[in-house]
Design a protein around this motif. Structure first.
Motif, PDB file in Angstrom:
ATOM      1  N   PRO A   4      -1.350 -32.750  47.186  1.00 37.60           N
ATOM      2  CA  PRO A   4      -0.574 -33.805  46.521  1.00 37.60           C
ATOM      3  C   PRO A   4       0.906 -33.709  46.891  1.00 37.60           C
ATOM      4  CG  PRO A   4      -1.913 -32.586  44.942  1.00 37.60           C
ATOM      5  CD  PRO A   4      -2.003 -31.858  46.240  1.00 37.60           C
ATOM      6  N   GLN A   5       1.575 -34.837  46.880  1.00 29.85           N
ATOM      7  CA  GLN A   5       2.997 -34.881  47.254  1.00 29.85           C
ATOM      8  C   GLN A   5       3.851 -33.992  46.345  1.00 29.85           C
ATOM      9  OE1 GLN A   5       4.497 -36.086  49.771  1.00 29.85           O
ATOM     10  NE2 GLN A   5       6.630 -36.092  49.174  1.00 29.85           N
ATOM     11  N   ARG A   6       3.573 -34.003  45.040  1.00 27.54           N
ATOM     12  CA  ARG A   6       4.342 -33.184  44.092  1.00 27.54           C
ATOM     13  C   ARG A   6       3.386 -32.413  43.200  1.00 27.54           C
ATOM     14  NH1 ARG A   6       6.853 -37.820  44.988  1.00 27.54           N
ATOM     15  NH2 ARG A   6       9.097 -37.794  45.443  1.00 27.54           N
ATOM     16  N   PRO A 119      11.209 -30.110  49.419  1.00 28.34           N
ATOM     17  CA  PRO A 119      10.124 -29.796  50.351  1.00 28.34           C
ATOM     18  C   PRO A 119       9.717 -28.323  50.283  1.00 28.34           C
ATOM     19  CG  PRO A 119      11.775 -31.150  51.423  1.00 28.34           C
ATOM     20  CD  PRO A 119      12.346 -30.751  50.080  1.00 28.34           C
ATOM     21  N   GLU A 120       8.411 -28.089  50.139  1.00 33.14           N
ATOM     22  CA  GLU A 120       7.865 -26.730  50.224  1.00 33.14           C
ATOM     23  C   GLU A 120       8.147 -26.214  51.634  1.00 33.14           C
ATOM     24  OE1 GLU A 120       7.263 -23.788  49.391  1.00 33.14           O
ATOM     25  OE2 GLU A 120       5.683 -24.177  47.950  1.00 33.14           O
ATOM     26  N   ARG A 131       5.974 -31.289  48.236  1.00 30.43           N
ATOM     27  CA  ARG A 131       7.170 -30.801  47.549  1.00 30.43           C
ATOM     28  C   ARG A 131       6.839 -29.786  46.464  1.00 30.43           C
ATOM     29  NH1 ARG A 131      11.953 -33.854  48.360  1.00 30.43           N
ATOM     30  NH2 ARG A 131      11.596 -35.171  50.152  1.00 30.43           N
ATOM     31  N   SER A 132       7.845 -28.945  46.189  1.00 22.47           N
ATOM     32  CA  SER A 132       7.738 -27.914  45.156  1.00 22.47           C
ATOM     33  C   SER A 132       8.767 -28.154  44.073  1.00 22.47           C
ATOM     34  CB  SER A 132       7.981 -26.531  45.760  1.00 22.47           C
ATOM     35  OG  SER A 132       6.803 -26.059  46.338  1.00 22.47           O
ATOM     36  N   LEU A 133       8.449 -27.678  42.903  1.00 18.80           N
ATOM     37  CA  LEU A 133       9.305 -27.859  41.733  1.00 18.80           C
ATOM     38  C   LEU A 133      10.440 -26.844  41.715  1.00 18.80           C
ATOM     39  CD1 LEU A 133       9.012 -29.128  38.530  1.00 18.80           C
ATOM     40  CD2 LEU A 133       8.788 -26.682  38.183  1.00 18.80           C
ATOM     41  N   GLN A 134      11.658 -27.337  41.438  1.00 18.08           N
ATOM     42  CA  GLN A 134      12.779 -26.477  41.055  1.00 18.08           C
ATOM     43  C   GLN A 134      13.146 -26.910  39.645  1.00 18.08           C
ATOM     44  OE1 GLN A 134      12.997 -24.630  43.731  1.00 18.08           O
ATOM     45  NE2 GLN A 134      11.938 -26.204  44.907  1.00 18.08           N
ATOM     46  N   LEU A 135      13.295 -25.947  38.757  1.00 18.57           N
ATOM     47  CA  LEU A 135      13.561 -26.256  37.348  1.00 18.57           C
ATOM     48  C   LEU A 135      14.922 -25.692  36.957  1.00 18.57           C
ATOM     49  CD1 LEU A 135      12.438 -27.436  34.676  1.00 18.57           C
ATOM     50  CD2 LEU A 135      11.292 -25.237  34.299  1.00 18.57           C
ATOM     51  N   GLY A 136      15.847 -26.581  36.617  1.00 17.48           N
ATOM     52  CA  GLY A 136      17.181 -26.175  36.203  1.00 17.48           C
ATOM     53  C   GLY A 136      17.268 -26.084  34.693  1.00 17.48           C
ATOM     54  N   LEU A 137      17.782 -24.968  34.195  1.00 18.19           N
ATOM     55  CA  LEU A 137      17.879 -24.738  32.753  1.00 18.19           C
ATOM     56  C   LEU A 137      19.344 -24.673  32.345  1.00 18.19           C
ATOM     57  CD1 LEU A 137      15.260 -21.838  32.533  1.00 18.19           C
ATOM     58  CD2 LEU A 137      14.829 -24.296  32.292  1.00 18.19           C
ATOM     59  N   SER A 138      19.665 -25.338  31.238  1.00 21.38           N
ATOM     60  CA  SER A 138      21.028 -25.258  30.704  1.00 21.38           C
ATOM     61  C   SER A 138      20.962 -25.231  29.179  1.00 21.38           C
ATOM     62  CB  SER A 138      21.870 -26.447  31.186  1.00 21.38           C
ATOM     63  OG  SER A 138      21.340 -27.655  30.676  1.00 21.38           O
ATOM     64  N   ALA A 193       4.071 -36.541  33.404  1.00 16.18           N
ATOM     65  CA  ALA A 193       4.155 -37.983  33.707  1.00 16.18           C
ATOM     66  C   ALA A 193       5.603 -38.456  33.860  1.00 16.18           C
ATOM     67  CB  ALA A 193       3.450 -38.782  32.625  1.00 16.18           C
ATOM     68  N   HIS A 194       6.526 -37.883  33.087  1.00 16.79           N
ATOM     69  CA  HIS A 194       7.933 -38.317  33.156  1.00 16.79           C
ATOM     70  C   HIS A 194       8.696 -37.645  34.295  1.00 16.79           C
ATOM     71  CE1 HIS A 194       8.061 -34.545  30.999  1.00 16.79           C
ATOM     72  NE2 HIS A 194       9.381 -34.533  30.998  1.00 16.79           N
ATOM     73  N   LEU A 195       8.000 -36.784  35.069  1.00 19.81           N
ATOM     74  CA  LEU A 195       8.678 -36.017  36.119  1.00 19.81           C
ATOM     75  C   LEU A 195       8.111 -36.272  37.513  1.00 19.81           C
ATOM     76  CD1 LEU A 195       8.839 -32.597  34.231  1.00 19.81           C
ATOM     77  CD2 LEU A 195      10.704 -34.257  34.525  1.00 19.81           C
ATOM     78  N   ARG A 196       7.039 -37.080  37.597  1.00 21.36           N
ATOM     79  CA  ARG A 196       6.417 -37.337  38.893  1.00 21.36           C
ATOM     80  C   ARG A 196       6.406 -38.843  39.168  1.00 21.36           C
ATOM     81  NH1 ARG A 196       1.790 -32.883  38.914  1.00 21.36           N
ATOM     82  NH2 ARG A 196       0.879 -34.181  37.319  1.00 21.36           N
ATOM     83  N   PRO A 197       7.179 -39.294  40.145  1.00 17.52           N
ATOM     84  CA  PRO A 197       7.155 -40.721  40.477  1.00 17.52           C
ATOM     85  C   PRO A 197       5.795 -41.132  41.025  1.00 17.52           C
ATOM     86  CG  PRO A 197       8.902 -39.563  41.679  1.00 17.52           C
ATOM     87  CD  PRO A 197       8.158 -38.547  40.914  1.00 17.52           C
TER      88      PRO A 197
END
Length: 197
Positions: A4-6, A119-120, A131-138, A193-197
Motif C-alpha cells: 500500500p502507498q501509506r 518515502p520508505e 511511504r512510511s509514517l513519521q510522527l511528530g509529538l509536541s 482515516a484522518h491521516l491517509r489521503p
C-alpha cells in the motif's frame, strides 16, 4: 502482493511498538542508561519518532550526522502510540481530507501530534515507491511519550554500523537479515482515516 502507498510498518508486540530517534551522545547515552530521557532532552520542542529503521538510517546517515551519533530504539506502549495517532493532524494540507485550508491550519495548531508520510528507504537508503509514517509529538504528547508511554530505550548504533558495513561490502543478504523485523502495524480506519489521503 503490492505494498500500500501509506502504511505503518514497525517492530511491534501485543503491547508495544518500537520507534527510532537519533541524538548526540550527551542525550542518547544517559537515556539508555536510565531508560528515560535526561533533563537535557528538550520537552518544549517537537520530537519526531520513526517506526521505520531504514528511514531513521536515512535521516541520521547511519548515525554519522552531527548531533545524531547515538541511534535509539524506543519501545513505546501501543495505547500511547495510538492516542498520538488519534490526536494527530497531517503536517500538510490535503484537499480530499480537509474541508478547507484554514480548518486544517487551525487543527494543526491545536493537535499535540502531526503525521508526515515520507518515502520508505531500501538498504542503500534510496527512496521506495511506498511511504512510511513519521510522527511528530509536541506539548501533551511529548510529556506523555517521555513520562508514560516509554517502556524501554536501547542503543542500536552498533547494529546500524554493522548493517552499514555489510551494505558497503555488497553483502545485502546478510544486511537484510540483521534488520528489525518490521511488519504491518494493525491500524484500522478508526485510527487512520484522518491521516491517509
Amino acid at each position: 502482493m503490492e505494498e500500500p502507498q501509506r502504511r505503518i510498518r514497525a517492530l511491534h508486540t501485543a503491547s508495544t511498538i518500537t520507534v527510532y530517534q537519533a541524538y548526540s551522545p550527551e542525550i542518547g547515552v544517559p537515556a539508555v542508561r536510565r531508560g528515560r530521557f535526561p533533563a537535557a532532552w528538550k520537552r518544549d520542542r517537537m520530537t519526531w519518532i520513526k517506526p521505520s529503521f531504514l528511514w531513521m538510517m536515512y535521516r541520521c546517515g547511519w548515525g554519522t550526522k552531527a548531533g545524531q551519533e547515538t541511534v535509539l530504539a524506543v519501545e513505546v506502549a501501543r495505547d500511547g502510540f495510538e492516542w498520538a495517532l488519534r490526536n494527530a493532524c497531517l503536517s500538510s494540507y490535503v484537499r480530499e481530507l480537509h474541508s478547507d485550508r484554514s480548518t486544517w491550519q487551525s487543527g494543526l495548531k491545536r493537535a499535540p501530534a502531526r503525521v508526515q508520510w515520507d518515502p520508505e528507504r531500501d538498504l542503500h537508503l534510496r527512496p521506495l515507491p511506498h511511504r512510511s509514517l513519521q510522527l511528530g509529538l509536541s506539548g501533551e504528547a511529548v510529556r506523555r511519550y517521555a513520562d508514560e508511554w516509554t517502556v524501554s530505550i536501547s542503543d542500536v548504533t552498533p547494529l546500524a554500523r554493522e548493517i552499514r558495513a555489510l551494505v558497503s561490502s555488497g553483502d545485502l543478504d546478510s544486511a537484510a537479515r540483521l534488520l528489525p523485523q518490521e511488519r504491518p502495524y494493525p491500524a484500522g480506519d478508526e485510527l487512520m482515516a484522518h491521516l491517509r489521503p
